[in-house]
Enzyme design. Sequence first.
Site, short mmCIF file in Angstrom:
data_model
loop_
_atom_site.label_atom_id
_atom_site.label_comp_id
_atom_site.label_asym_id
_atom_site.label_seq_id
_atom_site.Cartn_x
_atom_site.Cartn_y
_atom_site.Cartn_z
N SER A 107 9.06 6.78 3.60
CA SER A 107 8.33 7.43 4.68
C SER A 107 9.23 7.58 5.91
CB SER A 107 7.05 6.66 4.99
OG SER A 107 6.23 7.36 5.90
N GLU A 124 -6.23 8.34 9.45
CA GLU A 124 -5.87 6.98 9.84
C GLU A 124 -5.02 7.00 11.11
OE1 GLU A 124 -3.91 5.13 6.56
OE2 GLU A 124 -2.09 6.29 6.79
N GLU A 125 -5.05 5.90 11.83
CA GLU A 125 -4.51 5.79 13.18
C GLU A 125 -3.02 6.08 13.27
OE1 GLU A 125 -3.25 2.45 10.99
OE2 GLU A 125 -5.24 3.34 11.12
N ASP A 163 7.12 13.46 9.33
CA ASP A 163 8.04 12.40 8.95
C ASP A 163 8.77 12.80 7.68
OD1 ASP A 163 5.89 12.18 7.21
OD2 ASP A 163 5.96 9.99 7.14
N THR A 192 0.81 -1.21 0.00
CA THR A 192 0.00 0.00 0.00
C THR A 192 0.85 1.26 0.00
OG1 THR A 192 -0.14 -0.12 2.40
CG2 THR A 192 -1.93 -1.10 1.17
N ASP A 207 8.75 12.17 4.44
CA ASP A 207 8.08 12.66 3.22
C ASP A 207 6.90 13.58 3.54
OD1 ASP A 207 6.51 10.44 4.14
OD2 ASP A 207 5.58 10.28 2.18
#
Length: 546
Positions: free
Chosen positions: A147, A391-392, A305, A44, A307
Amino acid sequence: MPIHPLAGKPAPAELLVDVDALRAEYYARKPDPADPAQRVSFGTSGHRGSSLRGAFNEAHILAITQAICDYRSGHGISGPLYVGKDTHALSEPAHATALEVLAANHVLTMIDRDGGYTPTPAISHAILTHNRDRTADRADGIVITPSHNPPEDGGFKYNPPHGGPADTEVTRWIEERANGLLFSGLQGLSRMAPELAGRAPTTRTYDFVGTYVDDLGSVVDMDVIRSAGLHVGVDPLGGAGVAYWPRIAERYGVRLEVVDATVDPTFRFMPLDWDGRIRMDCSSPYAMAKLIAIKDRFDIAFGNDTDHDRHGIVTHAGLMKPNHYLAVAAAYLFSHRPGWRPEAALGKTMVSSSLIDGVAARVGRRLYEVPVGFKWFVPGLLDGSLGFGGEESAGGSFLRRDGTPWSTDKDGIVMALLAAELMARTGRDPSATHDEIARELGAYVYERIDAPATATQKAKLLALSPGDVRATELAGDPIEAMLTTAPGNGAALGGLKVSTAHGWFAARPSGTEAVYKLYAESFRGPEHLRRIQEEAQALLARTLAE
């Protein structure tokens, strides 16, 4: 999870990656496609790995880029391809390799005007800006980033014309084509000499920084931030947004201070994460220890982070938990965006906090609950039917103030600036706002842990159906729901979620490690959470052993 004794402390010299060796192996090592660990694995978040392990080498990038070119030609994508890279050591050579293939395939390729770094959201923004009101010559993009992963890793991901993460059908096609090229010894590859690729007529420059920064006022109220005179601290964690934050301060007259503008591919300036590794995780209090230590110098501070698709919000109370800020952001946005459609929904992943469910009810919006992965939010963010998606793992994005699309990928920059907007407009920082919401809706206790699992157990977990679980109670409460698909879109969770009136757990197998990820939340406190976790692990052990 045991915390390393050096977590939150400076990295010893012996833990720093050898950048020269890393880049030398990128070119010298030839991956063995017969070894699954050395094939292209387009998950993903794209393909990730280290050149030292034969998982991210020149051959991988040649094959993936050619596969993307083949995908474009087979699907009528003829507009510009926007390419960005982050500050990891392997991103620069991978960028150069990709240009060789793109130029040879005559793909109109847009790279940063100043040869700099490009955050993931800037690529999404560029794609959507070009494609607005277009039905032909549509653009897409490549982001070269792993990432927040450690310095020795590289990453390579593809964003189709919708601007967000590619869905499973697209990534499977690219992965299979790329691995076919590896098995054939790269037969069918088109490649141009590096000295020619940079000067090819199809290789052009684009002002990613200026275009993105100048448009920020359409998604965040920069005027109210400036007028409030907030003193804002920012730590880019040595990432791709390092040139963006000073431009934001200059363009909008915001009192914004970048606390550390260092870019170093060893990331020697990063405190060690919880496990003693260097990781640019802005949701980790250990990785964010330097900014947390100086939080009282600022009204509010944040980090991103590498990116810049994730956010970490630091108030005087400390680093906010990702779920807490997602709930705060959603509550604020749906109360302060009159230009959004009244039916625009609030999106969350199934393993995010149920506090967000309460916020959706509080603001009178439909809850759109999806499996893990930001790709599930893309259609809604694109057509305006989803106002916010979070998202978490500290990722989120939302619509422009007029209800049109801004980014269909996670955008850590606008999520961070939203915290300043909220504080400027309400006079309360996001932590205080969370405490207010918790007093009204309840204080939820949430945690994710990793539990050991064999390959066989992980396969069983992936294939579970509710009927496979022989349990009626969890932590003293009757089980009300067992889900393997998402309520919002019916897509497979890739695991199991079990809920009661007072808590829940969800389990998903890791794609890269011999563990499963166990998410759990209690509406009754820490002791109840421990009981949910213990009973969940016992339940799963019985179920996966049968």
